[in-house]
Design a protein around this motif. Structure first.
Motif, PDB file in Angstrom:
ATOM      1  N   VAL A  94       6.989  -7.029  -3.783  1.00 40.01           N
ATOM      2  CA  VAL A  94       5.588  -7.716  -3.726  1.00 40.01           C
ATOM      3  C   VAL A  94       4.668  -6.736  -3.172  1.00 40.01           C
ATOM      4  O   VAL A  94       5.064  -5.626  -2.403  1.00 40.01           O
ATOM      5  CB  VAL A  94       5.994  -8.792  -2.474  1.00 40.01           C
ATOM      6  N   TRP A  95       3.207  -7.023  -3.172  1.00 40.71           N
ATOM      7  CA  TRP A  95       2.266  -6.188  -2.604  1.00 40.71           C
ATOM      8  C   TRP A  95       1.011  -7.083  -2.549  1.00 40.71           C
ATOM      9  O   TRP A  95       0.935  -8.261  -3.062  1.00 40.71           O
ATOM     10  CB  TRP A  95       1.987  -4.958  -3.561  1.00 40.71           C
ATOM     11  N   VAL A  96       0.114  -6.570  -1.570  1.00 42.12           N
ATOM     12  CA  VAL A  96      -1.114  -7.439  -1.297  1.00 42.12           C
ATOM     13  C   VAL A  96      -2.404  -6.476  -1.660  1.00 42.12           C
ATOM     14  O   VAL A  96      -2.438  -5.249  -1.395  1.00 42.12           O
ATOM     15  CB  VAL A  96      -0.975  -7.766   0.100  1.00 42.12           C
ATOM     16  N   ASP A  97      -3.244  -7.329  -2.350  1.00 38.17           N
ATOM     17  CA  ASP A  97      -4.583  -6.661  -2.759  1.00 38.17           C
ATOM     18  C   ASP A  97      -5.426  -6.851  -1.648  1.00 38.17           C
ATOM     19  O   ASP A  97      -5.934  -7.865  -1.509  1.00 38.17           O
ATOM     20  CB  ASP A  97      -4.934  -7.260  -3.954  1.00 38.17           C
ATOM     21  N   GLN A  98      -5.643  -5.919  -0.638  1.00 36.90           N
ATOM     22  CA  GLN A  98      -6.348  -6.044   0.567  1.00 36.90           C
ATOM     23  C   GLN A  98      -7.856  -6.219   0.123  1.00 36.90           C
ATOM     24  O   GLN A  98      -8.475  -6.865   0.911  1.00 36.90           O
ATOM     25  CB  GLN A  98      -6.382  -4.856   1.399  1.00 36.90           C
ATOM     26  N   PHE A 106      -0.156  -8.516   9.787  1.00 42.40           N
ATOM     27  CA  PHE A 106      -1.972  -8.111   9.738  1.00 42.40           C
ATOM     28  C   PHE A 106      -1.784  -6.559  10.535  1.00 42.40           C
ATOM     29  O   PHE A 106      -1.237  -6.451  11.246  1.00 42.40           O
ATOM     30  CB  PHE A 106      -2.588  -9.114  10.924  1.00 42.40           C
ATOM     31  N   ASP A 107      -2.632  -5.755   9.914  1.00 41.53           N
ATOM     32  CA  ASP A 107      -3.386  -4.734  10.691  1.00 41.53           C
ATOM     33  C   ASP A 107      -4.300  -4.909  11.491  1.00 41.53           C
ATOM     34  O   ASP A 107      -4.976  -6.020  11.536  1.00 41.53           O
ATOM     35  CB  ASP A 107      -3.424  -3.593   9.495  1.00 41.53           C
ATOM     36  N   ILE A 108      -4.804  -3.888  12.063  1.00 43.39           N
ATOM     37  CA  ILE A 108      -6.241  -4.228  13.028  1.00 43.39           C
ATOM     38  C   ILE A 108      -7.076  -4.477  12.261  1.00 43.39           C
ATOM     39  O   ILE A 108      -8.332  -4.910  12.729  1.00 43.39           O
ATOM     40  CB  ILE A 108      -6.404  -2.635  13.856  1.00 43.39           C
ATOM     41  N   ASP A 109      -7.358  -4.417  10.922  1.00 45.55           N
ATOM     42  CA  ASP A 109      -8.470  -4.751  10.225  1.00 45.55           C
ATOM     43  C   ASP A 109      -8.542  -6.136   9.645  1.00 45.55           C
ATOM     44  O   ASP A 109      -9.657  -6.599   9.311  1.00 45.55           O
ATOM     45  CB  ASP A 109      -8.560  -3.814   8.885  1.00 45.55           C
ATOM     46  N   GLY A 110      -7.472  -7.054  10.275  1.00 49.82           N
ATOM     47  CA  GLY A 110      -7.533  -8.383  10.085  1.00 49.82           C
ATOM     48  C   GLY A 110      -6.923  -8.811   8.693  1.00 49.82           C
ATOM     49  O   GLY A 110      -6.947  -9.891   8.336  1.00 49.82           O
ATOM     50  N   LEU A 111      -6.550  -7.689   7.796  1.00 50.14           N
ATOM     51  CA  LEU A 111      -5.958  -8.069   6.491  1.00 50.14           C
ATOM     52  C   LEU A 111      -4.263  -7.805   6.692  1.00 50.14           C
ATOM     53  O   LEU A 111      -3.760  -7.151   7.418  1.00 50.14           O
ATOM     54  CB  LEU A 111      -6.593  -7.094   5.578  1.00 50.14           C
ATOM     55  N   ALA A 112      -3.898  -8.563   5.477  1.00 47.23           N
ATOM     56  CA  ALA A 112      -2.358  -8.577   5.478  1.00 47.23           C
ATOM     57  C   ALA A 112      -1.975  -7.539   4.649  1.00 47.23           C
ATOM     58  O   ALA A 112      -2.523  -7.026   3.753  1.00 47.23           O
ATOM     59  CB  ALA A 112      -1.896  -9.869   4.914  1.00 47.23           C
ATOM     60  N   TYR A 113      -0.651  -6.916   4.796  1.00 49.52           N
ATOM     61  CA  TYR A 113      -0.002  -5.906   4.517  1.00 49.52           C
ATOM     62  C   TYR A 113       1.340  -6.080   4.250  1.00 49.52           C
ATOM     63  O   TYR A 113       1.869  -6.957   5.163  1.00 49.52           O
ATOM     64  CB  TYR A 113      -0.240  -4.615   5.200  1.00 49.52           C
ATOM     65  N   VAL A 114       1.961  -5.527   3.408  1.00 53.29           N
ATOM     66  CA  VAL A 114       3.594  -5.813   3.274  1.00 53.29           C
ATOM     67  C   VAL A 114       4.266  -4.636   4.206  1.00 53.29           C
ATOM     68  O   VAL A 114       3.493  -3.512   4.368  1.00 53.29           O
ATOM     69  CB  VAL A 114       4.021  -5.398   1.754  1.00 53.29           C
ATOM     70  N   LYS A 115       5.418  -4.773   4.619  1.00 52.23           N
ATOM     71  CA  LYS A 115       6.051  -4.145   5.145  1.00 52.23           C
ATOM     72  C   LYS A 115       7.218  -3.573   4.750  1.00 52.23           C
ATOM     73  O   LYS A 115       8.189  -4.238   3.914  1.00 52.23           O
ATOM     74  CB  LYS A 115       6.704  -4.671   6.796  1.00 52.23           C
ATOM     75  N   VAL A 132       2.883  -0.669   4.699  1.00 53.24           N
ATOM     76  CA  VAL A 132       2.722  -0.034   3.397  1.00 53.24           C
ATOM     77  C   VAL A 132       1.065  -0.177   3.229  1.00 53.24           C
ATOM     78  O   VAL A 132       0.472  -1.245   2.833  1.00 53.24           O
ATOM     79  CB  VAL A 132       3.346  -0.602   2.339  1.00 53.24           C
ATOM     80  N   GLN A 133       0.352   0.741   3.395  1.00 52.18           N
ATOM     81  CA  GLN A 133      -1.042   0.991   3.318  1.00 52.18           C
ATOM     82  C   GLN A 133      -1.736   1.610   2.122  1.00 52.18           C
ATOM     83  O   GLN A 133      -2.787   1.642   1.962  1.00 52.18           O
ATOM     84  CB  GLN A 133      -1.670   1.613   4.710  1.00 52.18           C
ATOM     85  N   THR A 134      -0.825   2.151   1.385  1.00 52.22           N
ATOM     86  CA  THR A 134      -1.286   2.731  -0.059  1.00 52.22           C
ATOM     87  C   THR A 134      -1.691   1.408  -0.732  1.00 52.22           C
ATOM     88  O   THR A 134      -0.867   0.600  -0.894  1.00 52.22           O
ATOM     89  CB  THR A 134      -0.001   3.429  -0.616  1.00 52.22           C
ATOM     90  N   PRO A 135      -2.696   1.448  -1.644  1.00 56.30           N
ATOM     91  CA  PRO A 135      -3.226   0.351  -2.289  1.00 56.30           C
ATOM     92  C   PRO A 135      -2.246   0.130  -3.482  1.00 56.30           C
ATOM     93  O   PRO A 135      -1.868   1.102  -4.206  1.00 56.30           O
ATOM     94  CB  PRO A 135      -4.520   0.818  -3.051  1.00 56.30           C
ATOM     95  N   GLY A 136      -1.755  -1.005  -3.509  1.00 53.90           N
ATOM     96  CA  GLY A 136      -0.902  -1.285  -4.908  1.00 53.90           C
ATOM     97  C   GLY A 136       0.692  -1.082  -4.118  1.00 53.90           C
ATOM     98  O   GLY A 136       1.623  -1.413  -5.167  1.00 53.90           O
ATOM     99  N   GLY A 137       0.744  -0.673  -3.072  1.00 49.17           N
ATOM    100  CA  GLY A 137       2.312  -0.140  -2.608  1.00 49.17           C
ATOM    101  C   GLY A 137       3.069  -1.411  -2.528  1.00 49.17           C
ATOM    102  O   GLY A 137       2.871  -2.447  -1.926  1.00 49.17           O
ATOM    103  N   ARG A 138       4.310  -1.356  -3.253  1.00 49.31           N
ATOM    104  CA  ARG A 138       4.924  -2.530  -3.187  1.00 49.31           C
ATOM    105  C   ARG A 138       6.238  -2.284  -2.465  1.00 49.31           C
ATOM    106  O   ARG A 138       6.859  -1.199  -1.938  1.00 49.31           O
ATOM    107  CB  ARG A 138       5.618  -2.418  -4.660  1.00 49.31           C
ATOM    108  N   VAL A 139       6.836  -3.507  -1.791  1.00 47.00           N
ATOM    109  CA  VAL A 139       8.141  -3.227  -1.189  1.00 47.00           C
ATOM    110  C   VAL A 139       9.032  -4.190  -2.012  1.00 47.00           C
ATOM    111  O   VAL A 139       8.486  -5.553  -2.505  1.00 47.00           O
ATOM    112  CB  VAL A 139       7.908  -3.911   0.309  1.00 47.00           C
ATOM    113  N   ALA A 140      10.372  -4.151  -1.743  1.00 45.01           N
ATOM    114  CA  ALA A 140      11.406  -5.102  -2.217  1.00 45.01           C
ATOM    115  C   ALA A 140      11.342  -6.224  -1.613  1.00 45.01           C
ATOM    116  O   ALA A 140      11.363  -6.258  -0.242  1.00 45.01           O
ATOM    117  CB  ALA A 140      12.812  -4.303  -2.107  1.00 45.01           C
ATOM    118  N   VAL A 141      11.524  -7.423  -2.040  1.00 44.16           N
ATOM    119  CA  VAL A 141      11.670  -8.723  -1.346  1.00 44.16           C
ATOM    120  C   VAL A 141      13.111  -8.998  -0.933  1.00 44.16           C
ATOM    121  O   VAL A 141      13.874  -9.072  -1.861  1.00 44.16           O
ATOM    122  CB  VAL A 141      11.041 -10.001  -2.462  1.00 44.16           C
ATOM    123  N   PRO A 142      13.441  -9.084   0.288  1.00 44.17           N
ATOM    124  CA  PRO A 142      14.606  -9.327   0.723  1.00 44.17           C
ATOM    125  C   PRO A 142      15.254 -10.631   0.016  1.00 44.17           C
ATOM    126  O   PRO A 142      14.500 -11.675   0.005  1.00 44.17           O
ATOM    127  CB  PRO A 142      14.693  -9.790   2.087  1.00 44.17           C
TER     128      PRO A 142
END
Length: 97
Positions: free
Chosen positions: A11-15, A34-43, A50-60
């Protein structure tokens, strides 16, 4: 035939599209934050955003449904869930319903 149930999801989030609504954080706080910018990110598994644009993480495995529901319910249509093996969209704006 590919069995989605055994294929690792990512999964990844397009900020750029995130509205900061927070449904994803409510559905799966182990995956989204959420990060301090008020947007959601994956962990990542260590809880780091993960703040790299398009950075993905595995879904548990135990959160598959919550993450898929997050993508389907997201008002910004910014959550992308794909099969790890081939990148096929499973949920989100690019998925075929």
């Amino acid at each position: 035939m590919i069995e989605v149930a055994t294929d690792q999801l990512q999964v990844w989030v397009d900020q750029d599209l995130c509205t900061g609504d927070g449904l994803c954080v409510q559905y799966a706080p182990e995956v989204f934050e959420f990060d301090i910018d008020g947007l959601a990110y994956v962990k990542d598994p260590d809880g780091e955003l993960v703040q790299t644009p398009g950075g993905r993480v595995a879904v548990p495995e135990h959160l598959r449904l919550e993450v898929i529901d997050s993508a389907k319910e997201c008002p910004g249509e910014c959550i992308h869930v794909v099969r790890g093996g081939d990148g096929t969209p499973v949920a989100g704006p690019d998925a075929q319903d």
